[in-house]
Motif scaffolding. Sequence first.
Motif, PDB file in Angstrom:
ATOM      1  N   GLU A 203       0.537  -1.073   0.044  1.00 40.82           N
ATOM      2  CA  GLU A 203       0.102  -0.143   0.038  1.00 40.82           C
ATOM      3  C   GLU A 203       0.947   1.258   0.026  1.00 40.82           C
ATOM      4  OE1 GLU A 203      -3.432   2.120   3.013  1.00 40.82           O
ATOM      5  OE2 GLU A 203      -2.674   0.062   3.388  1.00 40.82           O
ATOM      6  N   LYS A 204       0.574   2.427  -1.046  1.00 42.99           N
ATOM      7  CA  LYS A 204       1.304   3.190  -0.923  1.00 42.99           C
ATOM      8  C   LYS A 204       0.968   4.324   0.246  1.00 42.99           C
ATOM      9  CE  LYS A 204       1.805   3.409  -6.207  1.00 42.99           C
ATOM     10  NZ  LYS A 204       1.806   4.132  -7.330  1.00 42.99           N
ATOM     11  N   GLY A 205       1.885   5.128   0.765  1.00 48.50           N
ATOM     12  CA  GLY A 205       1.679   6.122   1.791  1.00 48.50           C
ATOM     13  C   GLY A 205       1.498   5.265   3.246  1.00 48.50           C
ATOM     14  N   ALA A 206       1.268   4.185   3.124  1.00 51.18           N
ATOM     15  CA  ALA A 206       1.131   3.476   4.628  1.00 51.18           C
ATOM     16  C   ALA A 206       2.106   3.757   5.511  1.00 51.18           C
ATOM     17  CB  ALA A 206       0.598   2.146   4.233  1.00 51.18           C
ATOM     18  N   LYS A 207       2.011   3.878   6.611  1.00 51.98           N
ATOM     19  CA  LYS A 207       2.868   4.038   7.864  1.00 51.98           C
ATOM     20  C   LYS A 207       2.749   3.176   8.878  1.00 51.98           C
ATOM     21  CE  LYS A 207       3.663   9.169   6.761  1.00 51.98           C
ATOM     22  NZ  LYS A 207       3.540  10.470   7.298  1.00 51.98           N
ATOM     23  N   GLY A 208       3.704   2.962   9.766  1.00 50.14           N
ATOM     24  CA  GLY A 208       3.713   2.126  10.921  1.00 50.14           C
ATOM     25  C   GLY A 208       3.151   0.717  10.543  1.00 50.14           C
ATOM     26  N   VAL A 209       2.265   0.456  11.615  1.00 50.00           N
ATOM     27  CA  VAL A 209       1.856  -1.016  11.774  1.00 50.00           C
ATOM     28  C   VAL A 209       1.139  -1.436  10.266  1.00 50.00           C
ATOM     29  CG1 VAL A 209      -0.238  -0.875  12.555  1.00 50.00           C
ATOM     30  CG2 VAL A 209       0.869  -3.031  12.734  1.00 50.00           C
ATOM     31  N   ARG A 210       0.553  -0.359   9.600  1.00 49.56           N
ATOM     32  CA  ARG A 210      -0.200  -0.526   8.343  1.00 49.56           C
ATOM     33  C   ARG A 210       0.898  -0.810   7.324  1.00 49.56           C
ATOM     34  NH1 ARG A 210      -4.910   3.599   6.437  1.00 49.56           N
ATOM     35  NH2 ARG A 210      -5.403   2.499   4.444  1.00 49.56           N
ATOM     36  N   LYS A 211       1.835  -0.183   7.261  1.00 53.21           N
ATOM     37  CA  LYS A 211       2.810  -0.284   6.370  1.00 53.21           C
ATOM     38  C   LYS A 211       3.532  -1.713   6.445  1.00 53.21           C
ATOM     39  CE  LYS A 211       7.259   1.664   4.437  1.00 53.21           C
ATOM     40  NZ  LYS A 211       8.132   2.829   4.759  1.00 53.21           N
ATOM     41  N   THR A 212       3.876  -2.068   7.590  1.00 52.04           N
ATOM     42  CA  THR A 212       4.346  -3.441   7.824  1.00 52.04           C
ATOM     43  C   THR A 212       3.438  -4.391   7.253  1.00 52.04           C
ATOM     44  OG1 THR A 212       5.646  -2.636   9.857  1.00 52.04           O
ATOM     45  CG2 THR A 212       5.679  -4.977   9.555  1.00 52.04           C
ATOM     46  N   ARG A 213       2.114  -4.405   7.971  1.00 49.83           N
ATOM     47  CA  ARG A 213       1.112  -5.516   7.216  1.00 49.83           C
ATOM     48  C   ARG A 213       0.984  -5.527   5.965  1.00 49.83           C
ATOM     49  NH1 ARG A 213      -2.850  -3.767  10.794  1.00 49.83           N
ATOM     50  NH2 ARG A 213      -3.565  -2.449   9.379  1.00 49.83           N
ATOM     51  N   SER A 214       0.855  -4.307   5.196  1.00 46.27           N
ATOM     52  CA  SER A 214       1.008  -4.306   3.734  1.00 46.27           C
ATOM     53  C   SER A 214       2.081  -4.983   3.163  1.00 46.27           C
ATOM     54  CB  SER A 214       0.837  -2.908   3.352  1.00 46.27           C
ATOM     55  OG  SER A 214       0.914  -2.970   1.708  1.00 46.27           O
ATOM     56  N   TRP A 215       3.258  -4.657   3.444  1.00 46.53           N
ATOM     57  CA  TRP A 215       4.352  -5.453   3.086  1.00 46.53           C
ATOM     58  C   TRP A 215       4.370  -6.935   3.231  1.00 46.53           C
ATOM     59  CZ3 TRP A 215       8.260  -4.321  -0.262  1.00 46.53           C
ATOM     60  CH2 TRP A 215       8.498  -3.021  -0.635  1.00 46.53           C
ATOM     61  N   HIS A 216       4.075  -7.410   4.314  1.00 48.17           N
ATOM     62  CA  HIS A 216       3.832  -8.712   4.725  1.00 48.17           C
ATOM     63  C   HIS A 216       2.778  -9.390   3.813  1.00 48.17           C
ATOM     64  CE1 HIS A 216       4.076 -11.987   7.520  1.00 48.17           C
ATOM     65  NE2 HIS A 216       2.851 -12.180   7.549  1.00 48.17           N
ATOM     66  N   ALA A 217       2.168  -8.692   3.620  1.00 44.77           N
ATOM     67  CA  ALA A 217       0.780  -9.458   2.690  1.00 44.77           C
ATOM     68  C   ALA A 217       1.347  -9.479   1.293  1.00 44.77           C
ATOM     69  CB  ALA A 217      -0.316  -8.782   2.713  1.00 44.77           C
ATOM     70  N   SER A 218       1.906  -8.596   0.814  1.00 41.78           N
ATOM     71  CA  SER A 218       2.514  -8.741  -0.601  1.00 41.78           C
ATOM     72  C   SER A 218       3.523  -9.396  -0.859  1.00 41.78           C
ATOM     73  CB  SER A 218       2.888  -7.375  -0.989  1.00 41.78           C
ATOM     74  OG  SER A 218       1.833  -6.386  -0.997  1.00 41.78           O
ATOM     75  N   VAL A 219       4.451  -9.566   0.304  1.00 42.50           N
ATOM     76  CA  VAL A 219       5.672 -10.570   0.113  1.00 42.50           C
ATOM     77  C   VAL A 219       5.072 -11.869   0.092  1.00 42.50           C
ATOM     78  CG1 VAL A 219       7.657 -11.437   1.284  1.00 42.50           C
ATOM     79  CG2 VAL A 219       7.488  -9.218   0.833  1.00 42.50           C
ATOM     80  N   GLY A 220       4.112 -12.180   1.059  1.00 42.11           N
ATOM     81  CA  GLY A 220       3.393 -13.376   1.340  1.00 42.11           C
ATOM     82  C   GLY A 220       2.757 -13.907   0.058  1.00 42.11           C
ATOM     83  N   MET A 221       2.141 -13.066  -0.706  1.00 41.78           N
ATOM     84  CA  MET A 221       1.238 -13.461  -1.956  1.00 41.78           C
ATOM     85  C   MET A 221       2.568 -13.858  -3.001  1.00 41.78           C
ATOM     86  SD  MET A 221      -1.372 -13.903  -3.456  1.00 41.78           S
ATOM     87  CE  MET A 221      -2.058 -14.044  -5.138  1.00 41.78           C
ATOM     88  N   TRP A 222       3.656 -13.404  -3.124  1.00 40.85           N
ATOM     89  CA  TRP A 222       4.800 -13.656  -4.251  1.00 40.85           C
ATOM     90  C   TRP A 222       5.226 -14.969  -3.686  1.00 40.85           C
ATOM     91  CZ3 TRP A 222       4.809 -11.664  -8.726  1.00 40.85           C
ATOM     92  CH2 TRP A 222       4.344 -10.285  -8.801  1.00 40.85           C
ATOM     93  N   VAL A 223       5.276 -15.311  -2.507  1.00 40.23           N
ATOM     94  CA  VAL A 223       6.088 -16.818  -2.166  1.00 40.23           C
ATOM     95  C   VAL A 223       4.732 -17.747  -1.799  1.00 40.23           C
ATOM     96  CG1 VAL A 223       8.014 -15.494  -1.404  1.00 40.23           C
ATOM     97  CG2 VAL A 223       5.944 -16.296   0.281  1.00 40.23           C
ATOM     98  N   LEU A 224       3.726 -17.502  -1.813  1.00 39.53           N
ATOM     99  CA  LEU A 224       2.600 -18.281  -1.465  1.00 39.53           C
ATOM    100  C   LEU A 224       2.746 -19.849  -2.174  1.00 39.53           C
ATOM    101  CD1 LEU A 224       0.226 -18.960   0.167  1.00 39.53           C
ATOM    102  CD2 LEU A 224      -1.322 -18.132  -2.011  1.00 39.53           C
ATOM    103  N   LEU A 225       2.662 -19.960  -3.383  1.00 39.84           N
ATOM    104  CA  LEU A 225       2.749 -21.072  -4.149  1.00 39.84           C
ATOM    105  C   LEU A 225       3.907 -21.716  -3.758  1.00 39.84           C
ATOM    106  CD1 LEU A 225       1.115 -20.218  -7.683  1.00 39.84           C
ATOM    107  CD2 LEU A 225      -0.033 -21.404  -5.737  1.00 39.84           C
TER     108      LEU A 225
END
Length: 475
Positions: A203-225
């Motif tokens: 997510e663009k412009g996210a900060k704090g825990v929201r930014k961490t959670r967004s990166w976590h979800a995106s990285v997780g999607m790329w390595v899911l399979l």
Amino acid sequence: MSVSPPQVDDVPARVSAERWSVVPLLRRLHFYAGVLVAPFLVVAAASGLLYALAPQIDDVLYGDLLRVPSATGAPRPLAEQVTAARTALPEGTVTGVLVAEEPDATTQVVFALPGLAEDYSQTVYVNPHTGQVQGQLTTWFGSTPVTTWLDGLHRHLQLGEPGRLYSELAASWLWVIALGGLVLWLVRQRTARRRVRALVVPEKGAKGVRKTRSWHASVGMWVLLGALFLSATGLTWSTYAGENFTAVLVALNAKAPALDTALPGTNGSGTTGSGAHEQHSTGTSDKTDPVDPATFDRVLTTARGAGLDGPLQLGVAGEPGSAWTAAQVDNTWPVRLDKVAVDPASAAVTARADFADRPLLAKLSSLGIQAHMGRLFGAANQIVLFLLAAGILTLIVLGYRMWWQRRPTRDDRSTPLGAPPARGAWQQLPLWAVIPGPLVLITIGWAIPLLGLSLLAFLVIDGLIGLARRTRQAR
């Protein structure tokens, strides 16, 4: 995929919307699985990352043994190479020879040596163009000492069979954490378009825990399979889940057919099966008389005539009345894994077992294991495994960071870590999930015993803690 503890800041606002839902249970399960299993995943991912680089490490440490200085001239007969290896190791008994395909690779002559541990051999490396011995190593199914050590670190932390529980526990929970995290993140997004974008890019412009959670979800999607693949293939050759998988293959008659090594007209009998390390196995020999080195040339010629090209593992007969074996050991796609049994006296093929004749499940199992070990697609396979391991480690770090960021920081509510999701989520399960739930859990517990036992232990401990707290509050 997600290995983080889920967030709890919006749970009170969603209680009414999740009154009858599996989401609260998934959130609580995902939280504790991420917290408690993540350390096992860290070890598995880090050791797997190192193992993916094993071929390059071998070239650095043992390049003078594995490669020849100059690949010029035609290869010498195997008889001459075996004789040279015998001279260098007169106390050993020859059990097999690995004939390489690359002109700059050495020939590996494998010996059984008194005093070596089970499944270990002494391998002598011979220059096929000059017949000179370049050195020797103690090997495990053909693997060099450093590769053997990295393999043991990844599989059982160098603790033997008891240590394999850690890797099976990590593989057992990896798919649960991955799919649970995916569901929780999809539920969090309000529209389908937002879900797709949030899973692909942070997510663009996210900060704090929201930014961490967004990166976590995106990285997780790329390595899911990839994570699901590692979990499935890792379980197929684990201790307990692997036994159940093998039982299913036997029940479905889907195991790879064994090579019949019994010579016609003799009382000898024997078979060679297939397994994760079969490509390096040569067996052992109880023969006290020396093997005629010229037999290796006859068996090699017969195997080549039978269509076995590429690198070959020649195995000496393990007992009287048994045939010698010649097996392709090329695990790079497209694989070459055919095998033949050869009568050492007549040099005739007595039996064969081709990869093409294996049942589909046996083929998929073999290919999956080779891809898990980084061998199936060569360097590309290694790069993918390296990125997967790095991605999983990143997810774990982000997950623990979210847990830290969600801790209360007010003076009257300061705690070292964030609070877990509320207990009692199972009471919010809808009827459609409650009725088949026990049967599903029993089935999963049978197929993946460590997952079932650890989940049961968590439920019991969590219930006892909850009971103790309610009793204390009542007092």
